[in-house]
Write an enzyme that holds these catalytic residues in place. Structure first.
Site, PDB file in Angstrom:
ATOM      1  N   GLU A   1       1.151  -0.472  13.936  1.00  0.00           N
ATOM      2  CA  GLU A   1       0.169   0.193  13.083  1.00  0.00           C
ATOM      3  C   GLU A   1      -1.189   0.155  13.752  1.00  0.00           C
ATOM      4  OE1 GLU A   1      -0.320  -0.911   8.963  1.00  0.00           O
ATOM      5  OE2 GLU A   1       1.832  -1.068   8.615  1.00  0.00           O
TER       6      GLU A   1
ATOM      7  N   ASP B   1       0.804  -1.216   0.000  1.00  0.00           N
ATOM      8  CA  ASP B   1       0.000   0.000   0.000  1.00  0.00           C
ATOM      9  C   ASP B   1       0.844   1.276   0.000  1.00  0.00           C
ATOM     10  OD1 ASP B   1      -2.386   1.528   0.265  1.00  0.00           O
ATOM     11  OD2 ASP B   1      -2.121   1.602   2.442  1.00  0.00           O
TER      12      ASP B   1
ATOM     13  N   GLU C   1       3.532  -7.767   7.637  1.00  0.00           N
ATOM     14  CA  GLU C   1       2.258  -8.428   7.340  1.00  0.00           C
ATOM     15  C   GLU C   1       2.346  -9.549   6.332  1.00  0.00           C
ATOM     16  OE1 GLU C   1      -0.484  -5.298   6.395  1.00  0.00           O
ATOM     17  OE2 GLU C   1      -0.685  -4.822   8.515  1.00  0.00           O
TER      18      GLU C   1
ATOM     19  N   TYR D   1      -6.498  -2.857  12.884  1.00  0.00           N
ATOM     20  CA  TYR D   1      -7.424  -1.855  12.351  1.00  0.00           C
ATOM     21  C   TYR D   1      -8.863  -2.085  12.788  1.00  0.00           C
ATOM     22  CZ  TYR D   1      -3.522  -0.035   9.741  1.00  0.00           C
ATOM     23  OH  TYR D   1      -2.321   0.538   9.419  1.00  0.00           O
TER      24      TYR D   1
HETATM   25  C1  CKU Z   1      -1.963   0.052   6.118  1.00  0.00           C
HETATM   26  C2  CKU Z   1      -2.947  -5.016   4.456  1.00  0.00           C
HETATM   27  C3  CKU Z   1      -2.890  -3.917   5.432  1.00  0.00           C
HETATM   28  C4  CKU Z   1      -1.777  -2.992   5.145  1.00  0.00           C
HETATM   29  N1  CKU Z   1      -1.243  -2.289   6.324  1.00  0.00           N
HETATM   30  C5  CKU Z   1       0.091  -1.965   5.974  1.00  0.00           C
HETATM   31  C6  CKU Z   1       0.321  -0.569   5.484  1.00  0.00           C
HETATM   32  O1  CKU Z   1       1.305  -0.555   4.486  1.00  0.00           O
HETATM   33  C7  CKU Z   1      -0.975   0.032   4.982  1.00  0.00           C
HETATM   34  O2  CKU Z   1      -0.754   1.320   4.486  1.00  0.00           O
HETATM   35  C8  CKU Z   1      -2.202  -1.323   6.642  1.00  0.00           C
HETATM   36  C9  CKU Z   1      -3.275   0.670   5.654  1.00  0.00           C
HETATM   37  O3  CKU Z   1      -3.490   1.880   5.883  1.00  0.00           O
HETATM   38  O4  CKU Z   1      -4.088  -0.035   5.062  1.00  0.00           O
END
Ligand code: CKU
Length: 609
Positions: free
Chosen positions: A514, A163, A420, A476
């Site tokens: 995160e 991402d 991840e 999240y």
């Molecule tokens: C973050 C698959 C989830 C990815 N995770 C890593 C990071 O690189 C992303 O930016 C979550 C997001 O905001 O989705």
């Protein structure tokens, strides 16, 4: 062997920055052609730069394939007899270097340095031609991971399984480094602290060292007083009344390495070094034997127009903002950052979780990437492909380069070996074991190792988190999982998961690497809705409450420091907006909330619990 030491000018060394406007050729129609003896066209581009956001046409921004760069410079006659190296701090994702028409090196991986010894290929007293072919494709074997697809019109397109925008090119400095052939190439340091004193165990690698030459290490303090001086290629230097490098209170000694021959200086190199120890004990992260609580960010190298170009003004601004927030740490999500970032972290006393570009180790792109982050859907084995062995070789290699480059930085307290990944299959476990063992083998300081875990790497997925010395979590709940009015259910699920982590044996320190909510700096809404600034505040308050109620949570690094560029798509409004700051580094409302919290939390928060 190419030295990973940061290029420095000393009494015996010269460093010439080769940056500036270089000729560039995108070869839209001529992919695969060889331009090693000189490139066509009249287009010039800054080196270093990410090319994507410089042009006005999409075909440049989205370019995928081979790009050719060229520059020329005179090498003075009097440098004959010295070792000449062209040193790249990073070219994404792979590069082939030609000097005066001859290939001098190639390198896989965009975020670690490499170089070529050109002492033989150089033409002294005349102009020399440097041509670099950079390939920007994402592959099943590349770090970061992804694929390259061909559109019906023949154009190549990068499909990241991650991402952030696939910024590429020669994004970091290119330097000509002139040294003697007998040169200091590498060194290792470990520390033992007893009472007020420290012992520094060292090992230095000098190439082409002759029998009649002697190696010296001199350590000087910040007042320029001699703190220790020892001789030999390995040994022990004692610093009495040592001033340790502490979190947000850095102290840096000058470590000066010298090679002598009959009282004549042969080579000299020096770096500022912080003396400190790092270890995990129970559920504590200890720096100099005392518990620390990490406050900070997941970041990106990302800024307007620059893309991922090393941008010193953003580096400075970002550190000023992090200090203003009361932060003390960050993770180099999701790749090794430019060396200057670690130098600044050393000076400012920041704790860094240093990450290998092992991102995208789950086959997915576009919306699927985000949906999975919340669904808890078990990904299928990523590590059972024909390409896995080659991927592992690249992974171990970039890890080796990263550790060699960063091992002497006081700021680096841990290695993050993946972000991840799929981590629930037997194939994953076998792969992880190799990478974790290698990290231990490569690092003289044996720093703690971890990988950033997404939801599918839950406490029940036992096969990989066993390798971690501490746990790092990307979560999240309330964003990808039950966002908006359902957030109360999300937090119930979150606490259930945390209770399961709390019942593991052993429980390890947990750092949230995160958590965050996309927030448009333009949106306000009362009562809140997702994407509004109010929602980000509510979300963060719930997370803070949760962090405070689990004693083994030893850190919080919010996602993300600033809004950043991603690929276009229905899940992203011209980029990821989870920043606490906007992309141009101005605060959202959440910055004030977090600042207040971090300024009040003591460094040893929950220490010993
Ligand atoms: C973050 C698959 C989830 C990815 N995770 C890593 C990071 O690189 C992303 O930016 C979550 C997001 O905001 O989705």
């Amino acid at each position: 062997m190419i030295s990973m030491l940061y290029p420095k000018m000393t009494r015996t060394r010269k460093v010439i920055d080769l940056g500036g406007m270089w000729k560039v050729y995108f070869g839209f129609e001529n992919q695969g052609e060889d331009f090693s003896k000189g490139i066509p066209g009249k287009d010039y581009i800054p080196v270093p730069s990410s090319f994507a956001d410089l042009y006005t046409e999409k075909k440049y921004r989205e370019f995928c394939g081979d790009i050719w760069y060229e520059t020329e410079f005179v090498i003075p006659e009097e440098w004959k007899g010295q070792r000449l190296e062209i040193r790249f701090a990073g070219a994404a994702h792979r590069a082939t270097v030609y000097f005066n028409g001859r290939q001098v090196t190639e390198h896989e991986g965009g975020f670690t340095p490499f170089g070529a010894d050109v002492s033989e290929t150089a033409i002294y007293g005349e102009k020399n031609l440097l041509v670099v072919k950079v390939n920007t494709e994402l592959r099943a074997t590349s770090l970061p991971n992804g694929e390259t697809k061909q559109l019906k019109n023949g154009t190549l397109m990068a499909i990241p399984y991650f991402d952030f925008y696939n910024y590429t090119g020669i994004q970091r400095s290119v330097k000509l480094v002139v040294t003697p052939f007998t040169r200091i190439a590498d060194y290792d340091l470990t520390y033992e602290i007893t009472g007020n004193d420290a012992a520094v165990n060292y090992r230095v690698l000098v190439q082409n060292l002759k029998e009649n030459q002697e190696v010296e290490l001199e350590i000087r303090d910040e007042e320029d007083k001699k703190a220790a001086s020892v001789k030999g290629e390995s040994g022990r230097a004692e610093i009495a009344n040592v001033r340790l490098w502490q979190v947000r209170d850095a102290y840096l000694y000058r470590f000066i390495w010298r090679v002598w021959e009959d009282g004549k200086l042969v080579d000299e190199y020096e770096e500022p070094i912080g003396v400190r120890t790092v270890e995990i004990s129970g559920t504590d992260i200890l720096v100099n034997g005392k518990p620390v609580y990490l406050k900070g960010f997941g970041r990106h190298e990302d800024s307007p127009v620059n893309g991922k170009t090393f941008a010193p003004c953003y580096l400075k601004r970002d550190f000023e903002l992090m200090k203003w927030m009361g932060a003390n740490s960050f993770r180099t999500s999701h790749y090794p950052y430019a060396e200057e970032t670690y130098q600044e972290a050393d000076r400012e006393g920041f704790l860094v979780i240093d990450e290998v570009p092992a991102v995208g180790f789950v086959k997915r792109s576009g919306m699927a990437m985000f949906q999975n982050a919340g669904s808890g859907v078990k990904p299928t084995s990523f590590f059972a492909a024909d390409t896995t062995q080659e991927l592992l070789e690249n992974h171990v290699n970039v890890l080796k380069e990263l550790v060699q480059r960063d091992k002497n930085h006081a700021c680096v307290i841990a290695w993050s070996l993946f972000n991840e990944p799929e981590s629930i299959s037997e194939e994953a476990s076998a792969y992880f074991k190799v990478v974790f063992d290698k990290a231990r083998e490569f690092d003289p300081q044996k720093r703690p190792r971890t990988f950033a875990m997404e939801l599918s790497s839950g406490p029940d997925a036992k096969c990989c988190h066993q390798y971690c010395d501490f746990w790092t979590m990307n979560r999240y709940y309330g964003w990808y999982v039950k966002g908006g009015y359902e957030i109360s259910d999300a937090m119930i699920a979150f606490r259930k998961e945390m209770d399961e982590w709390a019942s593991q044996d052993p429980v390890k320190p947990m750092v949230f690497t995160e958590y965050g909510a996309d927030t448009l700096s333009s949106e306000h809404k009362l009562p809140s809705v997702m994407w509004s600034q109010e929602y980000q505040l509510e979300y963060l308050e719930l997370y803070h409450e949760l962090f405070d109620s689990y004693p083994f949570v030893k850190g919080e690094q919010v996602w993300n420091f600033a809004d950043f560029q991603t690929v276009e798509g229905i899940g992203r409004v011209n980029g990821n907006k989870k920043g606490i700051f906007t992309r141009d580094r101005q605060p959202k409302d959440s910055a004030y909330l977090i600042k207040k919290r971090w300024e009040e939390l003591p460094l040893d928060y929950k220490g010993g619990e």
